[in-house]
Design an enzyme around this catalytic site. Structure first.
Site, PDB file in Angstrom:
ATOM      1  N   GLU A   1       0.547  -1.342  -0.074  1.00 44.98           N
ATOM      2  CA  GLU A   1       0.011  -0.047   0.186  1.00 44.98           C
ATOM      3  C   GLU A   1       0.888   1.330   0.007  1.00 44.98           C
ATOM      4  O   GLU A   1       0.852   2.074   0.944  1.00 44.98           O
ATOM      5  CB  GLU A   1      -0.974  -0.083   1.145  1.00 44.98           C
ATOM      6  CG  GLU A   1      -1.899  -1.223   0.979  1.00 44.98           C
ATOM      7  CD  GLU A   1      -3.102  -1.093   2.286  1.00 44.98           C
ATOM      8  OE1 GLU A   1      -2.653  -0.547   3.309  1.00 44.98           O
ATOM      9  OE2 GLU A   1      -4.107  -1.564   2.288  1.00 44.98           O
TER      10      GLU A   1
ATOM     11  N   GLU B   1      -6.304  -7.453  -0.545  1.00 39.87           N
ATOM     12  CA  GLU B   1      -6.702  -7.538   0.846  1.00 39.87           C
ATOM     13  C   GLU B   1      -8.202  -6.915   0.406  1.00 39.87           C
ATOM     14  O   GLU B   1      -8.564  -6.018  -0.338  1.00 39.87           O
ATOM     15  CB  GLU B   1      -6.126  -6.345   1.546  1.00 39.87           C
ATOM     16  CG  GLU B   1      -4.695  -6.703   2.261  1.00 39.87           C
ATOM     17  CD  GLU B   1      -4.199  -5.593   3.108  1.00 39.87           C
ATOM     18  OE1 GLU B   1      -5.151  -4.661   3.687  1.00 39.87           O
ATOM     19  OE2 GLU B   1      -3.103  -5.502   3.396  1.00 39.87           O
TER      20      GLU B   1
END
Length: 373
Positions: free
Chosen positions: A194, A309
């Site tokens: 991320e 995710e």
């Protein structure tokens, strides 16, 4: 910040499981708050709207690069990406991966805080005991017959100052790559979890190129995964830079609608209130728009991404039935366009498993594509 919500841990802790939404802006990180606040009082619960139905299809076939045979996948959340294993829940147990495999999973994603266990000065040596622990965990998972994504997670300093940390980032990957050079082909690398703050898509090529070069020196064909800016929200696909490397795979994260997935999350300021249900017309319309974003990305680039995710908070006050609806709908929706996904998380946060048992209904809810490739 995601829809006006300040994420306290994003800058202070950069904790596990940050996700992004359709806009590609930041979402919160599922990890216990240092000083937990009382859970907010539930709002009145509206009558749930029936969930839309999506039919899983065969895995999308890339016309450029490769796609990973992910299948059903679960994140080992809040284990090795904590400051120390056990700080954010229980440690990984020796039998966890045989349990996961027996439950029908094909892959695990293993977030690891390598940066927190390495020297700050060149050659940035990773603590030998920590590396041995990571290798043991990977060996356990591969012995159980699982694919493994080794994901560099929670490198806060890289997000804040990419240029100042680029050499260290490459140095860490040089060591990781050498350690796992002889690992089975079912072990894959994810460069950085991320990207956010100052690690933008525009900045990514200069930061990841040296690290990828270090990997390729010892692992010339091992799959390497890259996610984009804004916490790897789906919007990051629009400008995600991909190296001219046939074994690089794109990824994105999905935690929409944020007001549902992060309700009661005390690490988000202000904490989204309890009582948000999932599956109304606006939620389904948002999913459909995002599915089109993925279709367009595949058509434009020839590459097939995966959802690294997704998940919903398991705090008291969120009915298990609502979480089951969410996990089932999201996985079926992305499987309907040939895209596989990896649930957050196993047992410490956004749990699929509670103590010695799987949460009833959760495993059956999770879908994947009808083929792996």
């Amino acid at each position: 910040m995601k829809r006006g919500l300040m994420i306290a841990s994003a800058l202070a802790l950069c904790t596990a499981g940050c996700g992004g939404g359709a806009s590609g802006t930041a979402a919160a990180a599922p990890v216990p708050a240092p000083t937990p606040a009382p859970a907010p009082s539930p709002s009145p619960t509206p009558t749930p709207t029936p969930i839309a139905s999506y039919t899983p299809a065969a895995a999308a076939i890339p016309t450029a690069g490769i796609a990973l045979p992910l299948g059903k996948c679960v994140n080992m959340g809040n284990h090795l990406e904590a400051p120390n294993e056990g700080d954010w829940g229980r440690a990984i147990a020796e039998d966890d991966f045989t349990i996961i495999k027996a439950a029908g999973f094909t892959s695990i994603r293993l977030p690891v805080r390598f940066s927190g266990h390495a020297a700050m000065a060149a050659p940035f040596t990773i603590d030998a005991a920590f590396m041995t622990r990571v290798r043991h965990v990977v060996d356990l998972a591969t012995a159980a017959g699982l694919n493994v994504i080794i994901d560099m997670h929670n490198y806060d300093e890289l997000m804040a100052a990419p240029d100042a940390n680029a050499v260290r980032f490459a140095g860490l990957w040089k060591q990781i790559a050498a350690t796992f050079a002889a690992a089975p082909a079912t072990v894959w690398f994810e460069l950085i979890n991320e990207p956010n703050t100052n690690l933008t898509n525009a900045k990514l090529p200069a930061i990841i190129a040296p690290a990828l070069a270090e990997i390729r020196a010892t692992n010339p064909t091992r799959p390497v995964i890259i996610g984009g800016e804004g916490w790897s929200g789906i919007g990051s696909l629009a400008t995600l830079p991909m190296p001219a490397d046939p074994n690089v795979v794109p990824t994105f994260h999905y935690y929409d609608p944020f007001a549902f997935t992060h309700q009661g999350a005390t690490w988000v300021t202000p904490t989204p209130p309890l009582g948000r249900v999932f599956g109304g017309a606006a939620d389904i319309a948002e999913i459909d728009r995002n599915l089109q974003t993925v279709r367009d990305y595949i058509a434009r680039t020839g590459r097939v991404p995966f959802v690294g995710e997704y998940g919903a908070n398991d705090v008291a006050g969120v009915p298990v039935s609502e979480r089951i609806n969410y996990y089932g709908t999201i996985t079926a929706a992305y499987a309907s366009v040939g895209v596989q996904s990896c649930a957050w998380a196993y047992t410490n946060t956004f749990r699929l498993r509670d103590g010695d048992h799987w949460i009833p209904g959760m495993l059956a809810a999770i879908h994947t594509t009808t083929t792996l490739r």
